[in-house]
Design a protein around this motif. Structure first.
Motif, PDB file in Angstrom:
ATOM      1  N   PRO A   1     -30.765  -8.970  56.785  1.00 16.99           N
ATOM      2  CA  PRO A   1     -30.522  -7.868  57.722  1.00 16.99           C
ATOM      3  C   PRO A   1     -29.359  -8.196  58.652  1.00 16.99           C
ATOM      4  O   PRO A   1     -29.115  -9.352  58.980  1.00 16.99           O
ATOM      5  N   ALA A   2     -28.639  -7.175  59.088  1.00 15.07           N
ATOM      6  CA  ALA A   2     -27.512  -7.379  60.006  1.00 15.07           C
ATOM      7  C   ALA A   2     -28.001  -7.887  61.352  1.00 15.07           C
ATOM      8  O   ALA A   2     -27.356  -8.716  61.987  1.00 15.07           O
ATOM      9  N   VAL A   3     -29.148  -7.400  61.800  1.00 14.62           N
ATOM     10  CA  VAL A   3     -29.716  -7.795  63.090  1.00 14.62           C
ATOM     11  C   VAL A   3     -31.209  -7.953  62.917  1.00 14.62           C
ATOM     12  O   VAL A   3     -31.860  -7.132  62.262  1.00 14.62           O
ATOM     13  N   THR A   4     -31.748  -9.003  63.478  1.00 17.37           N
ATOM     14  CA  THR A   4     -33.199  -9.156  63.472  1.00 17.37           C
ATOM     15  C   THR A   4     -33.692  -9.194  64.905  1.00 17.37           C
ATOM     16  O   THR A   4     -33.063  -9.799  65.773  1.00 17.37           O
ATOM     17  N   ARG A   5     -34.790  -8.535  65.120  1.00  9.25           N
ATOM     18  CA  ARG A   5     -35.390  -8.514  66.458  1.00  9.25           C
ATOM     19  C   ARG A   5     -36.850  -8.849  66.305  1.00  9.25           C
ATOM     20  O   ARG A   5     -37.504  -8.449  65.349  1.00  9.25           O
ATOM     21  N   ARG A   6     -37.339  -9.528  67.299  1.00 10.91           N
ATOM     22  CA  ARG A   6     -38.740  -9.875  67.288  1.00 10.91           C
ATOM     23  C   ARG A   6     -39.377  -9.226  68.487  1.00 10.91           C
ATOM     24  O   ARG A   6     -38.983  -9.458  69.628  1.00 10.91           O
ATOM     25  N   GLY A   7     -40.342  -8.403  68.230  1.00 10.67           N
ATOM     26  CA  GLY A   7     -41.011  -7.720  69.323  1.00 10.67           C
ATOM     27  C   GLY A   7     -42.324  -8.396  69.669  1.00 10.67           C
ATOM     28  O   GLY A   7     -43.018  -8.945  68.813  1.00 10.67           O
ATOM     29  N   LEU A   8     -42.636  -8.373  70.912  1.00  9.84           N
ATOM     30  CA  LEU A   8     -43.918  -8.911  71.373  1.00  9.84           C
ATOM     31  C   LEU A   8     -44.761  -7.746  71.835  1.00  9.84           C
ATOM     32  O   LEU A   8     -44.336  -6.907  72.616  1.00  9.84           O
ATOM     33  N   ALA A   9     -45.974  -7.710  71.344  1.00 12.73           N
ATOM     34  CA  ALA A   9     -46.849  -6.598  71.724  1.00 12.73           C
ATOM     35  C   ALA A   9     -47.923  -7.056  72.676  1.00 12.73           C
ATOM     36  O   ALA A   9     -48.330  -8.149  72.741  1.00 12.73           O
TER      37      ALA A   9
END
Length: 93
Positions: free
Chosen positions: A85-93
């Motif tokens: 992927p061009a950008v990876t993001r990690r979300g915290l819930a």
């Protein structure tokens, strides 16, 4: 192989085979050929067809919507795991 996106009227290379169904793509790719797909003129239909045909293994696409189709193909390759992927993001819930 990164997919090739052409505009209508662009020169095609010998060895590219025009296909009309995802099954034809799979069969051609399995035998070592390169599948060429002409996408519909309507943007929504072109994006949907590009994703389906890329998932099946098509490598060359002819469309009036080259920039948008390129993004759809990159996304499809990322989802298939063949491109990072061009950008990876990690979300915290």
């Amino acid at each position: 192989m990164r997919p090739v996106v052409l505009t209508p009227g662009a020169p095609e290379r010998p060895g590219w085979t025009l296909v009309r169904t995802p099954d034809e793509v799979r069969e051609l790719v399995r035998s070592g050929g390169i599948a060429l797909v002409r996408l519909p003129g309507q943007l929504d239909a072109a994006l949907a067809a590009a994703a389906v045909f890329r998932w099946a293994g098509a490598g060359v696409f002819v469309t009036e919507h080259a920039d948008q189709v390129r993004l759809a193909l990159d996304m499809t390759d990322s989802l298939a795991g063949t491109r990072a992927p061009a950008v990876t993001r990690r979300g915290l819930a």
